[in-house]
Design a protein around this motif. Structure first.
Motif, PDB file in Angstrom:
ATOM      1  N   ARG A  16      38.173  39.948  36.462  1.00 60.07           N
ATOM      2  CA  ARG A  16      39.475  40.422  35.993  1.00 60.07           C
ATOM      3  C   ARG A  16      39.304  41.230  34.709  1.00 60.07           C
ATOM      4  O   ARG A  16      39.893  42.294  34.534  1.00 60.07           O
ATOM      5  N   ARG A  19      37.944  44.569  35.566  1.00 58.58           N
ATOM      6  CA  ARG A  19      38.986  45.410  36.152  1.00 58.58           C
ATOM      7  C   ARG A  19      39.874  45.981  35.049  1.00 58.58           C
ATOM      8  O   ARG A  19      40.213  47.165  35.058  1.00 58.58           O
ATOM      9  N   ARG A  22      38.088  48.719  33.401  1.00 55.03           N
ATOM     10  CA  ARG A  22      38.082  49.923  34.233  1.00 55.03           C
ATOM     11  C   ARG A  22      39.404  50.672  34.122  1.00 55.03           C
ATOM     12  O   ARG A  22      39.430  51.893  34.054  1.00 55.03           O
ATOM     13  N   HIS A  23      40.502  49.940  34.112  1.00 55.24           N
ATOM     14  CA  HIS A  23      41.804  50.595  34.003  1.00 55.24           C
ATOM     15  C   HIS A  23      41.942  51.305  32.658  1.00 55.24           C
ATOM     16  O   HIS A  23      42.444  52.427  32.599  1.00 55.24           O
TER      17      HIS A  23
END
Lengths: 369, 259
Positions: A16, A19, A22-23
């Motif tokens: 998580r 992620r 990455r965003h």
């Protein structure tokens, strides 16, 4: 048991977090590309305010502004973005094949192979045709020759890049395993050979060919028109899609050839397909812009540190980052030393070569052998 | 139901040098089999053949899984039926441990529930949950070996499958080696077909269900470790004068070289 809930599921938590990172990186890269695109369209000999730019784009303002933006700066923006994306994604893929961050398409000779192909198409081939007595058609043939070169250029650049990449893989991966020292040495030799071949072309070229060749060796986006943007954009788009489809096999290759095979991937086929897509993207871009170094080195390495080595995120983010970097570099190249324009490849090398030296200096002994 | 793994008349040679000579073995699932033999006996070569790895030389004979030759298997399907832990595993680009373990789920993409759970469970099984966030180059040899083992466990199918390991305890200290060997026994008991190349005869005696002894590429003994690893065989195969030490209950402790 007073174990915290988060510690009971660290993998989901780590995933998580990654992620989320990455965003964030995606948002930052999009903002960077947007900013660079705005600068590319607005800045230059004629600087436009945001209002003027908007009116020029919507066709309402000063026709001179509109012409500058849509005919001169916009195609350049597109080619810079596409080129940067193809070079960075090509770097990601080549680095996966060698499992080493030093495999930049320009550094290891793939771009140089493309440049030889392009030089052959636009300088040597016409010269050869003339020598073979295609002379009678010369007056009317100039336009036809130009159209022919527009197709032959990318095609031969692709062929040159494929040849260089195939040779690189054969020499740099002896016995089915990558060897970084061999890869880099093969790259040195390929670059030298390409330099010599382009040197021959330089010697034979007329003044127009001379300008084109110098542009290729230094890497430049000047003189980009909508007519020259189409073929490289199509080829690079195809290459990006092709590489994206290989994202999971490329992940498997992180475990080496044997490891990939145990995960159900045919490494030989993966190498072949990856090489073709990289050569297509890089070759087409080189035919249009010449050799632009280090974009495929700096962008993938930085992003790998930020978002991890899995290609599902790395490939698209690297493409985005490469696009932003090359557009930004082109803005600087255009406005740094007015009224003249620096070749953009000179700028990327100014930025990238120290970065490369830093990578080599901090590499542990085993990583370069 | 895990399929049976077998080889029949398996021979391999590089140039004129034979590496394997006519090896025929049928391996049963839910068994912990160990492959023993001196250096150069062909243990790794045989394991590679069982794993469906290509050879640099020539190979004849057949390796079958569920009666079907490995070459006839779809590579993805085969990847969901067996996992391999090589002697010196590769992991590029400083992967984090949890990312490496996640790679074991690649053959299962789109086929199962979230991969994180499987990766999580695999790390827990090898006792490496606390290493999840660490990057591979920062791990000790033993820690890395356990994470690579977890990657292979994450790859295994729920019904068991085959786990092939080349010297899984080579980089481990005494306690860690015992822990991994107990894990392999447990896995075998739960239905996994475990085949491991080992060097330590004592480890084989204490943990394995079946011992296969190779010498000069030929299978010279096959059976329960306590039956197979007698003084005569050890002397013959390793050409070392050795004796088996037993504990008070008559269970084998290990093979000790005699003075």
């Amino acid at each position: 048991m007073s174990e915290p809930v988060a510690a009971a599921s660290p993998v989901a938590l780590l995933a998580r977090r990654q992620r989320g990172r990455r965003h964030l990186v995606l948002a930052a890269l999009l903002a960077g590309l947007g900013l660079a695109a705005w600068a590319e369209l607005s800045l230059g000999a004629v600087a436009l305010t945001p209002g003027e730019l908007w009116r020029a784009l919507s066709g309402a303002g000063d026709p001179t502004h509109a012409a500058i933006v849509t005919a001169l700066r916009a195609p350049r923006l597109v080619l810079a973005a596409v080129g940067g994306a193809a070079l960075a994604a090509g770097g990601v893929a080549l680095q996966a094949l060698f499992r080493n961050p030093l495999a930049d398409p320009a550094l290891v000779g793939v771009s140089a192979g493309g440049a030889v192909g392009a030089a052959t198409a636009t300088v040597l081939l016409p010269l050869g045709l003339r020598a073979w007595g295609a002379g009678p058609a010369m007056s009317g043939g100039a336009a036809a020759g130009g159209a022919g070169a527009a197709v032959a250029g990318p095609a031969l650049a692709f062929a040159g890049a494929v040849a260089a990449a195939a040779l690189l893989l054969r020499i740099g991966r002896r016995g089915g395993r990558p060897n970084v020292a061999r890869m880099l040495l093969a790259g040195v030799a390929l670059n030298a050979l390409a330099g010599a071949l382009v040197g021959v072309a330089l010697h034979l070229a007329d003044s127009q060919g001379l300008r084109a060749l110098t542009g290729w060796m230094l890497g430049s986006l000047s003189g980009t028109t909508w007519a020259t943007v189409g073929p490289p954009t199509a080829a690079a788009g195809l290459a990006l899609v092709g590489l994206w489809r290989l994202r999971e096999p490329l992940d498997a290759l992180l475990l080496g050839e044997d490891g990939a095979r145990q995960l159900g991937v045919d490494p030989a086929r993966l190498l072949r397909e990856t090489t073709l897509w990289v050569a297509l993207g890089v070759g087409a871009v080189v035919a249009a812009t010449g050799i632009i170094g280090f974009v495929g080195l700096v962008v993938p390495h930085t992003l790998r540190l930020l978002v991890g080595p899995r290609h599902r995120a790395l490939l698209p983010l690297a493409a985005l980052g490469g696009a932003g970097l090359l557009v930004a570099a082109d803005v600087v190249a255009r406005v740094a030393l007015p009224p003249s324009e620096l070749p953009v490849g000179v700028l990327t090398s100014l930025l990238g070569a120290p970065f490369f030296l830093w990578l080599v200096a901090r590499a542990r002994d085993g990583e370069l052998a | 139901m895990t399929l049976s793994l077998a080889c029949a008349g398996l021979s391999e040679r590089v140039g004129a040098t034979p590496l394997l000579r006519d090896v025929s073995v049928s391996l049963t699932p839910a068994t912990f089999s160990v492959v023993l033999g001196p250096n150069g006996a062909g243990k790794s070569t045989w394991l590679r053949a069982l794993a469906g790895e290509p050879t640099v030389g020539e190979r004849s004979g057949a390796v079958t899984l569920g009666g079907r030759r490995l070459a006839d298997w779809d590579p993805g399907e085969l990847a969901r039926a067996r996992a391999v832990v090589p002697q010196r595993p590769t992991a590029g680009f400083a992967l984090a441990a949890w990312e490496l373990v996640g790679l074991g789920r690649l053959p299962w993409r789109g086929l199962t529930a979230p991969d994180h759970d499987a990766a999580e469970a695999a790390l827990a099984r090898v006792g490496a949950t606390h290493l999840a966030a660490r990057r591979l180059p920062t791990l000790s040899g033993g820690e890395a070996a356990r994470v690579h083992l977890a990657r292979a466990l994450a790859q295994l199918p729920p019904e068991g499958g085959w786990l092939l390991l080349d010297e899984p305890t080579a980089a481990l200290d005494l306690a860690q080696a015992e822990r991994v060997l107990r894990l392999l026994s447990t896995l075998a008991a739960s239905g996994v077909g475990v085949v491991a190349v080992l060097h330590d005869l004592g480890q084989a005696l204490r943990h394995a269900d079946r011992a296969l002894v190779l010498r000069d590429g030929a299978l010279v003994a096959d059976g329960a470790p306590a039956d197979v690893l007698n003084r005569a065989l050890v002397a013959e195969v390793w050409q070392a004068d050795a004796e088996v030490a037993y504990d008070d209950e008559g269970l084998p402790l290990g093979v000790l070289p005699s003075r």
